[in-house]
Design a protein around this motif. Structure first.
Motif, PDB file in Angstrom:
ATOM      1  N   TYR A 152      -7.906   2.660  -3.121  1.00  0.00           N
ATOM      2  CA  TYR A 152      -8.560   3.919  -2.927  1.00  0.00           C
ATOM      3  C   TYR A 152      -9.982   3.984  -3.482  1.00  0.00           C
ATOM      4  O   TYR A 152     -10.644   2.820  -4.319  1.00  0.00           O
ATOM      5  N   GLN A 194       0.532   4.144  -2.647  1.00  0.00           N
ATOM      6  CA  GLN A 194       1.221   5.309  -2.916  1.00  0.00           C
ATOM      7  C   GLN A 194       2.124   5.918  -3.036  1.00  0.00           C
ATOM      8  O   GLN A 194       1.833   7.584  -3.436  1.00  0.00           O
ATOM      9  N   LEU A 214      -8.349   9.202  -2.971  1.00  0.00           N
ATOM     10  CA  LEU A 214      -7.361   9.542  -3.843  1.00  0.00           C
ATOM     11  C   LEU A 214      -7.703  10.781  -3.669  1.00  0.00           C
ATOM     12  O   LEU A 214      -6.028  11.883  -4.166  1.00  0.00           O
ATOM     13  N   ASP A 256       1.320  -1.200  -0.197  1.00  0.00           N
ATOM     14  CA  ASP A 256       0.289  -0.084  -0.003  1.00  0.00           C
ATOM     15  C   ASP A 256       0.633   1.203   0.140  1.00  0.00           C
ATOM     16  O   ASP A 256       0.632   2.680  -0.857  1.00  0.00           O
ATOM     17  N   GLU A 257       1.966   1.264   0.836  1.00  0.00           N
ATOM     18  CA  GLU A 257       2.948   2.121   1.087  1.00  0.00           C
ATOM     19  C   GLU A 257       3.573   2.484  -0.712  1.00  0.00           C
ATOM     20  O   GLU A 257       3.791   3.753  -0.892  1.00  0.00           O
ATOM     21  N   GLN A 285      -4.989  12.160  -0.969  1.00  0.00           N
ATOM     22  CA  GLN A 285      -3.144  12.095  -1.301  1.00  0.00           C
ATOM     23  C   GLN A 285      -2.767  12.746  -2.286  1.00  0.00           C
ATOM     24  O   GLN A 285      -2.462  12.971  -2.193  1.00  0.00           O
TER      25      GLN A 285
END
Length: 443
Positions: free
Chosen positions: A95, A65, A100, A61-62, A103
């Protein structure tokens, strides 16, 4: 081309921003988190070393991102690259539009609009990246289906289009022209439009400001045509049930060809009627008290309504009696946008002309038989063409079909000459089993 240009820049200046990588468990290799274009361009430039930031403990996930943030904040990112990146982020399931938007620091509407660009046909998508049309113009075009997009490109955006070129137009003008040229005003149609209110093909839901009809315009002509055809067919059958003596009719200049075609396919006759038809009396509209400023005006309107209703009732009864007596022909008329009732008085000289009616019915019966034969022939041909006869002998039925088609292809004079001169009576009696083949292939 863009990678080559980036490689030239790296050859001169080197990598300005490090790529991001993370170790692949159990190996001595690394996975690129972001910066793949810089990596590929460095290979083209012949570089052996590249700046990299190593993230030793980075979850999936990181990593995603960081990849999204890096891609979306590139200065040289194209609109279509941005659209594809946003689409991939939503498609990943990690997301929704709200998270999103937080983000990347954009609004949810911005993300939805950008992702919509991915529905553009490739020809128009290229025009955005080359800045030959603006993103705003492309956004307006992306609201429509691929058939409309293709026609817009070929007619107004393609290289070489001189007249009516839209490349330099602003978005509002393009939106107005597409709506005018490629959509249909829904207010013209009387079918149930409740589903159309929220349909994505309704321009009322596509455009910020809807001009003209409050129903909006439909950009899905196939769906609109099918709904209209179904509505008119249902209404035509309903009219036929109410007035069993009525025939189906159509005028020359105001008719719905799809409805007429389906009625004919169902086995109904649809007559061509001229401009001398008379509208069938329709019931008057009952007044509503809320529409009047006083009780006196409402009472007067109700009295007029009752008088008109009685007159309409008498007129309809008179016309129906004329139709029963053969003094008038009653029609369920197939119009372009609606089904109406009309009638045509019959000339006195033709009243009760039973012989003429019988002749008319006999002609229709003859034509129906011809149609049946034609369709039988078509079906038989289809069976023959679809049959696999490469490894099997002809059956008795297949032999008959071959004889049938061969006989139909011979001219009558050939058969007559063959019968008269090619064979003698003795030969025919001697070998009757070969006579059909001789008749078919001999001359």
């Amino acid at each position: 081309q863009s990678l080559t240009e980036l490689a030239d820049s790296i050859s001169r200046q080197g990598i300005l921003h490090a790529i991001g990588v993370r170790p692949i468990a159990g190996t001595d290799r690394y996975e690129i988190v972001y910066g793949e274009r810089r990596y590929r361009a460095s290979l083209i430039a012949g570089k052996e070393d590249i700046k990299a930031t190593v993230y030793t403990d980075l979850s999936d996930d990181e990593a995603e991102q960081k990849a999204i943030a890096e891609n979306l904040h590139r200065q040289d990112i194209t609109p279509m690259e941005e659209a594809e990146t946003l689409k991939a982020a939503i498609a990943s399931g990690r997301y929704d539009y709200a998270t999103l938007a937080t983000q990347i620091g954009k609004s949810e509407n911005y993300i939805r609009t950008r992702i919509k660009l991915t529905t553009l046909i490739p020809e128009i998508a290229r025009l955005i990246d080359t800045e030959e049309i603006t993103v705003a113009v492309a956004t307006e075009i992306s609201r429509y289906g691929k058939d409309v997009q293709t026609d817009v490109y070929n007619s107004h955006l393609k290289d070489g289009v001189v007249h009516n070129n839209w490349r330099t137009m602003n978005a509002s003008n393009v939106a107005r022209l597409i709506e005018r040229n490629y959509t249909t005003d829904l207010s013209r149609y009387k079918f149930d439009k409740s589903a159309c209110a929220s349909c994505p093909h309704n321009t009322r839901n596509l455009l910020l400001f809807c001009e003209g009809s409050c129903d909006g315009n439909c950009a899905n002509t196939a769906c609109l045509r099918e709904k209209q055809t179904t509505y008119l067919l249902d209404k035509a059958f309903y009219g036929s049930e109410l007035f069993p003596m009525a025939k189906f009719g159509q005028t020359e200049y105001d008719s719905n060809d799809m409805v007429v075609e389906r009625l004919v396919n169902f086995g109904y006759d649809v007559e061509k009627i001229g401009n001398n038809s008379i509208p069938f009396p329709m019931w008057p509209m009952q007044p509503e008290q809320d529409c009047f400023s006083s009780d006196v005006e409402y009472s007067i309107a109700v009295e007029e309504y009752e008088q008109n209703k009685e007159k309409c009732k008498n007129d309809r009864a008179t016309i129906e009696n004329m139709a029963r007596e053969g003094k008038a022909s009653l029609y369920v008329c197939i119009g372009r946008y609606d089904i109406t009732l009309c009638y045509i008085p019959t000339a006195e000289g033709n009243l009760g002309d039973v012989d003429s009616e019988i002749a008319n019915l006999e002609a229709k019966d003859k034509r129906n038989k011809e149609i049946a034969v034609e369709r039988t022939i078509e079906d038989t041909k289809k069976i023959i063409l679809e049959a696999d006869i490469t490894e099997t002998k002809f059956s008795q039925d297949e032999d008959k079909m071959i004889y049938f088609f061969l006989l139909s292809s011979l001219r009558k004079d050939v058969i007559r000459k063959t019968k008269c001169s090619a064979f003698s009576k003795r030969n025919v009696q001697k070998d009757k089993t070969k006579r059909p083949l001789r008749l078919l292939f001999g001359s």
